[in-house]
Design an enzyme around this catalytic site. Structure first.
Site, PDB file in Angstrom:
ATOM      1  CG  HIS A 160       7.498  -2.043  -3.176  1.00  0.00           C
ATOM      2  ND1 HIS A 160       8.068  -2.981  -4.011  1.00  0.00           N
ATOM      3  CD2 HIS A 160       6.384  -2.630  -2.669  1.00  0.00           C
ATOM      4  CE1 HIS A 160       7.329  -4.080  -4.013  1.00  0.00           C
ATOM      5  NE2 HIS A 160       6.293  -3.898  -3.204  1.00  0.00           N
ATOM      6  CG  HIS A 198       4.479  -7.388  -4.399  1.00  0.00           C
ATOM      7  ND1 HIS A 198       3.671  -7.489  -3.271  1.00  0.00           N
ATOM      8  CD2 HIS A 198       3.647  -7.397  -5.471  1.00  0.00           C
ATOM      9  CE1 HIS A 198       2.402  -7.552  -3.655  1.00  0.00           C
ATOM     10  NE2 HIS A 198       2.353  -7.506  -4.977  1.00  0.00           N
ATOM     11  CE1 TYR A 324      -0.927  -4.909   1.490  1.00  0.00           C
ATOM     12  CE2 TYR A 324      -0.003  -6.646   0.117  1.00  0.00           C
ATOM     13  CZ  TYR A 324       0.129  -5.445   0.788  1.00  0.00           C
ATOM     14  OH  TYR A 324       1.332  -4.787   0.769  1.00  0.00           O
TER      15      TYR A 324
HETATM   16  N1  Q9C Z   1      -4.262  -4.275  -8.004  1.00  0.00           N
HETATM   17  C1  Q9C Z   1       3.701  -4.565  -0.681  1.00  0.00           C
HETATM   18  O1  Q9C Z   1       3.310  -5.711  -0.612  1.00  0.00           O
HETATM   19  N2  Q9C Z   1       0.215  -3.081  -6.907  1.00  0.00           N
HETATM   20  N3  Q9C Z   1       3.376  -3.778  -1.712  1.00  0.00           N
HETATM   21  C2  Q9C Z   1      -1.017  -3.579  -6.447  1.00  0.00           C
HETATM   22  C3  Q9C Z   1      -3.292  -4.253  -6.977  1.00  0.00           C
HETATM   23  C4  Q9C Z   1       1.138  -2.688  -5.887  1.00  0.00           C
HETATM   24  C5  Q9C Z   1       2.558  -4.267  -2.789  1.00  0.00           C
HETATM   25  C6  Q9C Z   1      -2.003  -3.720  -7.546  1.00  0.00           C
HETATM   26  C7  Q9C Z   1       1.484  -3.786  -4.937  1.00  0.00           C
HETATM   27  C8  Q9C Z   1       2.393  -3.277  -3.867  1.00  0.00           C
HETATM   28  C9  Q9C Z   1       4.520  -3.976   0.405  1.00  0.00           C
HETATM   29 ZN    ZN Z   2       4.059  -7.437  -1.251  1.00  0.00          ZN
END
Ligand code: Q9C
Ligand code: ZN
Length: 346
Positions: A160, A198, A324
């Site tokens: 990102h 993402h 995650y």
């Molecule tokens: N409620 C990567 O996977 N928004 N980034 C999360 C959670 C951000 C993910 C919201 C997600 C970023 C590297």
């Molecule tokens: Zn991601």
């Protein structure tokens, strides 16, 4: 396969606060992610450390002002009366505002050099981000020296991070750094295939107007998912880069049949466009039990992915991105790496 694993302490000293549904929480992108992946992959692989990060390389991927901001942000934050435990923006420039005027105060810099409140800067952030980027650089160097495939256990992740903005848990774009290193080492065209849940808006932006890097991403539709404002199917590149970006947005609930058909379209391009090296942005937040994502891939599907990547037959750098569900993270990453290894040897 060589696996590059950074110093655990350095990575662990970065744990940001995240604004999640109006609650400030310890980020889902937690230190134990790297620990659990390292434990799983070092069962079969002797880990290698990264070298020193090449600042000239870093400067070819990111803006100099942005890098200076990252280096100094935590110290600047310490000067702020009434500061909280992490450096975090609360104001971003809106469309009509004066973004051509360099920000001076730390509050202004955080808004200018960032794009999301899921992300903040702590005491260890700069060192951890540099250490992760160094792993990507070293993994690329080792492939340039003749290794067939390497894995860089980057944490924090990178896809990102744009030329001059952090966000989405990312500060330095590890995959872009690996790709640029491959080009500088003699590759004619690098393919970056991004399978994180993402869209990798940062990687896309960095190479959007270039034809020496093909960027393909399979991800949750930005209509419903972060980063919301990039990753639509009609984003195909600009100028020299037209045709060198592919986006495959897919709906929540997507399983492996639909997902792997999108992967095949990306891999077709990798061959058709004559790419001679492959960088994979490997996020396993596509896993069915991921706590913040909505695809339905299984551990068996990750094993299939590893074998499919090996079949591409290109020198490959695999860079860790998201994922995650900490309980299954190690097993899912190992599934990709182990089948890649077996398939490439066979
Ligand atoms: N409620 C990567 O996977 N928004 N980034 C999360 C959670 C951000 C993910 C919201 C997600 C970023 C590297
Ligand atoms: Zn991601």
């Amino acid at each position: 396969m060589h696996v590059f694993v950074g110093d655990a302490e350095t990575s662990a000293r970065h744990h940001a606060l995240e604004l999640d549904a109006a609650r400030l929480i310890p980020s889902w992108e937690s230190p134990n992610r790297a620990a659990t992946i390292a434990a799983a992959i070092t069962e079969n692989h002797q880990p290698l450390a990264g070298g020193d990060l090449d600042d000239e390389l870093l400067g070819r991927v990111h803006d100099a002002g942005y890098l200076e901001f990252l280096r100094t942000a935590w110290d600047d934050w310490q000067q702020l009366p009434g500061r909280g435990p992490a450096a975090m923006a609360a104001c971003w420039p809106a469309r009509w505002m004066a973004t051509d005027r360099p920000p001076v105060s730390i509050d202004a810099k955080l808004g200018y050099y960032g794009f999301g409140a899921d992300c903040s800067i702590t005491a260890g952030t700069w060192a951890a981000a540099r250490s992760a980027a160094a792993l990507a650089q070293s993994a690329a160097d080792d492939v340039l020296a003749g290794a067939t495939v390497n894995f860089a256990l980057c944490r924090p992740p990178g896809h990102h991070a744009t030329i001059d903005q952090f966000g989405g848990y990312c500060y330095l774009n590890n995959a872009a750094i690996a790709a640029q290193r491959c080009l500088d080492g003699g590759s004619g065209r690098v393919a970056i295939v991004d399978v994180d849940y993402h869209h990798g808006n940062g990687t896309q932006q960095i190479f959007y107007e270039r034809s020496d890097v093909y960027y393909a991403s399979i991800h949750a539709d930005p209509v419903t998912d972060f980063p919301y404002f990039a990753g639509f199917a009609d984003e195909r590149g600009r100028g020299d880069g037209v045709g060198y970006t592919r986006n495959e947005p897919l709906p929540a609930g997507t399983g492996f049949a639909t997902w792997s058909a999108a992967l095949e379209r990306c891999l077709d391009d990798v061959v058709t466009l004559g790419c001679d090296m492959l960088v994979m942005s490997l996020g396993v937040d596509t896993f069915v039990d991921d706590p913040i994502s909505q695809f339905r891939l299984t551990t068996g599907d990750f094993a299939t992915l590893g074998a499919r990547l090996a079949a591409v037959g290109l020198p490959t750098v695999i860079v860790m991105e998201g994922g995650y569900d900490v309980d299954d993270l190690g097993v899912n990453v190992a599934a990709v790496l182990d089948t890649f290894d077996i398939a490439r040897v066979a």
